[in-house]
Design an enzyme around this catalytic site. Structure first.
Site, PDB file in Angstrom:
ATOM      1  N   ASP A 408      27.292-102.015-154.889  1.00 42.44           N
ATOM      2  CA  ASP A 408      28.410-103.460-153.254  1.00 42.44           C
ATOM      3  C   ASP A 408      29.034-104.158-154.408  1.00 42.44           C
ATOM      4  O   ASP A 408      28.187-104.323-156.021  1.00 42.44           O
ATOM      5  CB  ASP A 408      27.861-103.805-152.212  1.00 42.44           C
ATOM      6  N   GLU A 614      31.976-108.351-142.135  1.00 44.84           N
ATOM      7  CA  GLU A 614      30.410-108.424-142.707  1.00 44.84           C
ATOM      8  C   GLU A 614      29.565-110.152-142.349  1.00 44.84           C
ATOM      9  O   GLU A 614      29.795-110.754-141.333  1.00 44.84           O
ATOM     10  CB  GLU A 614      30.594-109.029-144.451  1.00 44.84           C
TER      11      GLU A 614
END
Length: 728
Positions: A408, A614
């Site tokens: 990521d 997020e």
């Protein structure tokens, strides 16, 4: 002796040779027999296979060839260096010439034999990796054996476009670039601008020695969401409510076309997380709390990449240049963290991990997903970016995943706490775990230096590097990137096309979940009359395209307001649907005077959450954005009301349910708000089912279907239905 610096030893170096300017026996007029100069690319023998007979032959004849062409005696040379001696003045020029011709003839024969085996220094047509008709694995192996360590490490890097130039791509052999959330070539950039940018970076990659194309990636998590005027589909939680895998597949196909319309061949989607706690800020990226629902929705991969042929099942697959390489993310357990805290720890046993969080990856691999992204989170205290058991031993060795594993964004940096406390260790841990491509958006030079050092010091074995690069090259060859590295403008009209907007509108209709319809079953409020004399539309989210779309829209966190992109708000949809004689009054937060002085037939109240993404969406209270609660109370206390909740997850609504006549969960519907009006007014019926449990109180969380103490406000799978009142 010709010295090579460290950088040259890593990369391989082009050397030019020829007869020295002053040679013994040369007259003032110059030698008519001066041998022509030539160039030779020397790959350091440390990176050649020591057992390969061609490599051994090259190591023996190369120094002889060099010394002969320079009229020097054949001499041995150490690996990685070239020794050059001045010709002995005691030997006549004629004798030197005769000896040189004889030696050169022998060397020429050896070179012809050598080149007939490997074609290493021949024309492009002799390079197997450039032959599209050659078997895929033959092409991969042929290219891999030609690569220096620096070229291999470059392939393992993905950097941010904001720090890249074509020169940086070329000089560092960069294998991939990305646009993070909101990273664009220009505000409201056109598809042509995107294509030009991507092609310019690609030209840098193609100007390298081996001409290996880079692969450009972008988040396209609900349509091509970084692009101005692109179609924005409902977020995954809404698609989960449709229970329609075939719809997801069509959305994948449409998204792939819009992504390719900007010259991009690779997307970081879909997210196949199993969100087990709605307090998690990424819950809207999850299709459902139920693994079976998420597993079924992996059909979107077949839309993004194309339907994998039966013979290719389980292998990375991209059908053609109208499809894109997809990414299943975030491996694994990202939706099960303690208290729903983003990037936190998932405490779980092996059996429950396989039963709850792993099933979507089984399906994704069978469908030929090209890449899998590792999660920021941990499993039982071990960071997934450093988890060799799950990445290498299980994903690669047990599940036989053959694509490449990507980190990521700055994922390896977060292996340590605090982040970047020991970047060299993070590089070692991430590569050792089995990550093949590192998304190191800004810190790429340090990554190159650290990994180069670790390989040279045998901390990371060359076999691990070769495994990573082989997987990356396999995907690039498989998707035709070597044959079609540059994009054109032929698909630019796909961006925000009417066909795709109609598809998004269909998805909105099917995603709506009717939770309540009338204060008793005999007096339903929905569908609403189009011919009412006067209606009120209220709420912060009724006329706000940004709120409808949510996070990951044009920017990482999303943007409120109506200047985000092209689309229709829910208010726009209402105005377009009701009769021309119906008066529509809009007030985001109407006061008591407005409510008392108008004889409204009914009200539509649209409220919900702000935009977020997020960790910024992590919430312990899960409340509606103010003044939403007071708007519900005031409006629904004065007039019959239908409340539409625009949110990425269930929110606290229990205190207001008794005051509400009709309640609809619209999730994050995206750019086509008309789809909400289509169902509210009965052109289409309600069909959506809750993709996750709607709690009474946050004190109950986490609570999922099948739990022992399951006491929801609305259970998983709940959803009232209505029939269309007019022909659809």
């Amino acid at each position: 002796m010709l010295e090579l610096d460290a950088r040259e030893r890593q990369r391989g170096t082009v050397f030019s040779f020829g007869r020295p300017r002053s040679c013994p026996g040369e007259t003032k007029r110059g030698s008519p027999e001066r041998p022509p100069s030539f160039s030779f690319f020397l790959t350091p023998s440390a990176y050649l296979s020591q057992r390969h007979p061609i490599s051994q032959l090259l190591r023996h004849i190369t120094p002889i060839l060099f010394s002969t062409l320079l009229h020097s005696s054949p001499i041995p040379a150490a690996a990685g260096e070239i020794s050059i001696l001045t010709p002995s003045p005691s030997v006549s020029a004629a004798a030197q010439g005769r000896e040189a011709k004889m030696t050169f003839s022998r060397i020429l024969v050896l070179l012809i034999v050598c080149l007939s085996f490997c074609g290493a220094f021949g024309e492009d047509g002799h390079m197997k990796y450039k032959d599209p008709k050659a078997p895929l694995l033959v092409r991969v192996d042929d290219l891999l054996r030609r690569m220096t360590l620096a070229e291999k490490i470059g392939q393992m890097l993905q950097i941010e476009r904001a720090v890249a130039t074509p020169e940086i791509v070329k000089d560092n052999f960069i294998g991939s670039l990305l646009s993070g959330g909101g990273s664009v070539p220009a505000p409201q950039a056109s598809p042509e601008t995107w294509i030009d940018m991507v092609n310019n970076f690609q030209k840098g990659a193609l100007s390298t020695r081996l001409e290996i194309p880079m692969i450009y990636g972008i988040d396209a998590v609900h349509g091509h969401n970084n692009i101005y005027k692109a179609t924005i589909f409902p977020h995954n939680v809404g698609l989960g409510a449709t229970r329609d895998p075939e719809l997801a597949k069509r959305i994948g196909t449409a998204t792939a076309l819009e992504v390719r319309a900007t010259g991009i061949p690779y997307v970081f989607a879909p997210c196949v997380a199993i969100c087990r706690d709605p307090r998690w800020g990424r819950c809207y990226e999850s299709y459902s709390e139920d693994p079976k629902v998420v597993q079924s929705m992996t059909e979107i991969i077949s839309g993004l990449q194309g339907e994998v042929p039966v013979a290719n099942r389980g292998r990375p697959y991209v059908k053609d240049i109208k499809h894109v390489a997809a990414t299943a993310k975030h491996y694994v357990g990202d939706g099960g963290t303690v208290r729903g805290i983003d990037e936190n720890n998932t405490i779980i046993g092996w059996h429950d991990l396989l039963k709850t969080h792993m099933p979507p990856y089984y399906s994704a691999i069978i469908k030929g997903v090209s890449t899998i992204m590792v999660s920021y989170s941990s499993i039982n205290g071990e960071k997934m970016h450093a988890n060799r058991d799950l990445v290498t031993n299980y994903l690669k060795n047990t599940l036989k995943f053959r694509g490449f594993v990507i980190s990521d964004f700055e994922g390896i940096d977060r292996i340590t706490s605090p982040q970047d406390a020991n970047f060299s260790y993070s590089v070692q841990a991430g590569i050792h775990a089995g990550i093949d491509m590192i998304m190191s958006p800004h810190n790429y030079t340090e990554f190159i230096d650290d990994l180069t050092y670790q390989v040279n010091q045998k901390i990371i074995p060359m076999s691990r590097i070769d495994d990573a690069v082989r997987r990356i090259l396999r995907v690039k060859f498989m998707m035709g990137l070597f044959e079609h590295p540059l994009a054109d403008y032929s698909l630019v009209d796909e961006i925000g096309s009417q066909k795709h907007r109609d598809l998004a509108r269909e998805a909105v209709r099917k995603s709506l979940v009717l939770l309540k319809n009338g204060k008793n079953s005999n007096e339903p409020l929905l569908p609403l009359s189009k011919k009412a004399k006067k209606i009120l539309v209220a709420g912060t989210h009724a006329n706000n395209l940004g709120y409808q779309c949510g996070g990951w829209t044009l920017t990482w966190q999303g943007v409120a307001g109506n200047n985000v992109t092209t689309g229709t708000t829910i208010l726009d949809g209402i105005l377009a649907t009701v009769d021309v004689d119906t008066e529509v009054v809009f007030s985001a937060n109407p006061d008591a005077d407005l409510l008392k002085s108008n004889n409204f037939s009914y009200a539509i109240v649209v409220v919900g959450e702000p935009t977020y993404a997020e960790m910024y969406g992590d919430s312990t209270n899960l409340t509606i954005l103010d003044p939403g609660p007071s708007t519900i109370t005031n409006v629904c206390g004065s007039v019959k009301c239908a409340v539409v909740i625009v949110s990425g997850r269930p929110v606290v609504i229990e205190p207001y349910v008794s005051k509400i006549d009709a309640l609809v969960a619209a999730w994050l519907p995206g750019s086509e708000g008309q789809g909400v009006a289509d169902v509210l007014f009965g052109d289409y019926g309600f069909t959506g089912k809750l993709p996750r449990t709607w709690f009474k109180s946050v004190d109950q969380l986490p609570m999922n279907v099948g739990d022992k103490h399951y006491d929801p406000l609305f259970p998983f799978g709940f959803g009232l239905t209505t029939e269309p009142t007019t022909s659809s």
